[in-house]
Every structure is written in C-alpha cells, then in structure tokens.
Enzyme design. Structure first.
Site, short mmCIF file in Angstrom:
data_model
loop_
_atom_site.label_atom_id
_atom_site.label_comp_id
_atom_site.label_asym_id
_atom_site.label_seq_id
_atom_site.Cartn_x
_atom_site.Cartn_y
_atom_site.Cartn_z
N GLN A 130 -8.10 0.47 8.11
CA GLN A 130 -7.29 1.67 8.30
C GLN A 130 -6.79 2.26 6.97
O GLN A 130 -6.71 3.48 6.82
CB GLN A 130 -6.07 1.37 9.21
CG GLN A 130 -6.41 1.12 10.66
CD GLN A 130 -6.89 2.39 11.35
OE1 GLN A 130 -7.91 2.97 10.99
NE2 GLN A 130 -6.16 2.83 12.36
N GLU A 131 -6.47 1.38 6.02
CA GLU A 131 -6.06 1.87 4.69
C GLU A 131 -7.16 2.74 4.10
O GLU A 131 -6.90 3.78 3.48
CB GLU A 131 -5.77 0.69 3.76
CG GLU A 131 -4.55 -0.12 4.15
CD GLU A 131 -4.20 -1.20 3.12
OE1 GLU A 131 -4.30 -0.93 1.92
OE2 GLU A 131 -3.85 -2.32 3.54
N LEU A 179 11.81 0.31 -4.00
CA LEU A 179 10.53 -0.31 -3.64
C LEU A 179 10.07 0.12 -2.25
O LEU A 179 10.82 0.03 -1.28
CB LEU A 179 10.69 -1.84 -3.67
CG LEU A 179 9.41 -2.64 -3.36
CD1 LEU A 179 8.40 -2.49 -4.48
CD2 LEU A 179 9.74 -4.10 -3.10
N HIS A 226 0.90 1.07 1.28
CA HIS A 226 1.59 -0.18 1.58
C HIS A 226 1.11 -0.68 2.94
O HIS A 226 1.01 0.09 3.90
CB HIS A 226 3.11 0.05 1.60
CG HIS A 226 3.88 -1.20 1.86
ND1 HIS A 226 4.03 -2.19 0.89
CD2 HIS A 226 4.51 -1.67 2.97
CE1 HIS A 226 4.74 -3.19 1.40
NE2 HIS A 226 5.04 -2.90 2.66
C1 GAR Z 1 -3.91 -3.38 0.00
O1 GAR Z 1 -3.79 -3.99 1.26
C2 GAR Z 1 -2.64 -2.62 -0.32
O2 GAR Z 1 -2.05 -1.99 0.78
C3 GAR Z 1 -1.77 -3.72 -0.85
O3 GAR Z 1 -2.62 -4.50 -1.66
C4 GAR Z 1 -3.94 -4.43 -1.10
C5 GAR Z 1 -4.89 -4.06 -2.22
O4 GAR Z 1 -6.22 -4.17 -1.78
N1 GAR Z 1 -0.65 -3.18 -1.59
C6 GAR Z 1 0.55 -3.73 -1.60
O5 GAR Z 1 0.83 -4.73 -0.99
C7 GAR Z 1 1.55 -3.00 -2.45
N2 GAR Z 1 2.87 -3.43 -2.13
P1 GAR Z 1 -7.39 -3.48 -2.61
O6 GAR Z 1 -7.22 -3.95 -4.06
O7 GAR Z 1 -8.65 -4.03 -1.99
O8 GAR Z 1 -7.25 -2.01 -2.46
#
Ligand code: GAR
Length: 197
Positions: free
Chosen positions: A174-175, A145, A110
C-alpha cells in the site's frame, strides 16, 4: 516548472524506487538526488542503477550533534537544488533547525494510520492492540515526530493469523501505491487528503 525532488533513505529504498519510477513522462517532478545516512543502504545502489545521483552523510561521526549532522545534509543536497524532500524510510529524527526551512516542502511516509502509532514497531503495536484496521500515511513533516498535516492514507485489513512480517509486507504494498499518488498531487498543488483502500 518541473520540481526537483530529493529522497532521503536509510535502508532498502523500495518506496524510493516507486517514487523514482513514478517521476517520468508528464509527471511535474523529477528526482535530483538520493541521500542516505547509512553508506550500506541497499537503496543507494538501486538509485545509482537508475541514474540518480546519491549522497551519503553518515550520522555516527556527529555523535549527539544533530545540528552539525543536519548542516552536513544541507551541504550535501544544496548542489542538487531540490525543491521538495521526500523522506522514504529515513530513520533519523530531524530537528526544527532543519525541518522549519522546509515546511510545506517535505513529506514523509509512515507505516501506520496516523495519528495512531507514531514512532517505531507500528505493526507489532497494531497486533498487540488487536486492531482490525492498519495502513500507512503520507504527511507533511513538522518538527514533531510523525506529525504534520496528513496528505493521504491507505488501509490494510488485519487478518486473524497475521504476524508482524505478513502485516508489514501488505502495508508496504500500500505504501508503494500511496506515496507516488500523493507526491504527484502535492507537486501539482493539491493537498486534499487521499484515501486508498
Ligand atoms: C517503510 O515501511 C516506511 O514506511 C518506514 O520504513 C520502511 C522503509 O522501507 N518508515 C518509517 O518507519 C519511518 N518512521 P523502504 O526502505 O523499503 O522504502
């Protein structure tokens, strides 16, 4: 025993790609399937290009019947026999009926420092609040959630001229560090929280 990981996406799948790339060599897990509720999710092609099976379960035909949607997901993933599910930008809420049987075996990423900013538009809300620190969180999924035990967080400093887009881009970097780090530790049975700066 090598664990089998299913990854759920709705969009571009950049976190999914980082997870796929991490599960090689002596990593204790391997990807078994990438599932999307969105047939146009760019991440599906990226998974196929890397030789990972994909499944699509569109949510629209099920309307408000979340049980039926989730039942279809269960059917779609069952032949791939996952041990762990990683939600990676999967933008559908999952009910207790799906989540409870996967308790302790399902992770989510998240884009905020939970428990702050559950839900959508996290970057905008951080800017509106004037926070100096932002980031992302990987946590175990529970029926509430963006709740559930936190396994790791990575921080991002908010800069004076940040926009929603610039902030989102730095959080995404960072993710991409955090999710593979947490997944590998999790598969090895280590649930101590990680903090990346
Ligand atoms: C990411 O930033 C993730 O953290 C967010 O969606 C993006 C997906 O990017 N998730 C949420 O907001 C879930 N509540 P990606 O498809 O490039 O991985």
């Amino acid at each position: 025993m090598t664990k089998r990981v299913a990854i759920f996406i709705s969009g571009g799948g950049s976190n999914m790609v980082k997870l796929l790339e991490s599960m090689t060599a002596d990593h204790p897990a391997r990807p078994c399937v990438v599932l999307s509720n969105n047939p146009r999710a760019a991440g599906l092609e990226r998974a196929e290009a890397r030789g990972v099976p994909t499944e699509v379960v569109r949510h629209q035909p099920f309307g408000k019947d979340r049980d039926a949607f989730e039942h279809a997901i269960t059917g779609a993933i069952s032949e791939h026999a996952p041990d762990i599910i990683c939600l990676a930008g999967f933008m559908r809420k999952l009910t207790a009926g799906f989540v409870d049987p996967w308790r302790g075996r399902m992770l989510n990423i998240h884009p905020s420092l939970l428990p702050k900013y559950k839900g959508l538009h996290t970057h905008r809300r951080v800017l509106d609040a004037g926070d100096a620190l932002h980031g992302c969180t990987v946590h175990e999924v529970t029926p509430a959630l963006d709740d559930g035990p936190i396994l790791g967080q990575a921080q991002v400093l908010v800069l004076p001229d940040d926009t929603e887009d610039s902030l989102a881009a730095r959080v995404l970097v960072q993710e991409h560090r955090l999710y593979p780090t947490v997944l590998e530790r999790f598969v090895r049975g280590d649930r101590r929280q990680v903090l990346l700066t």
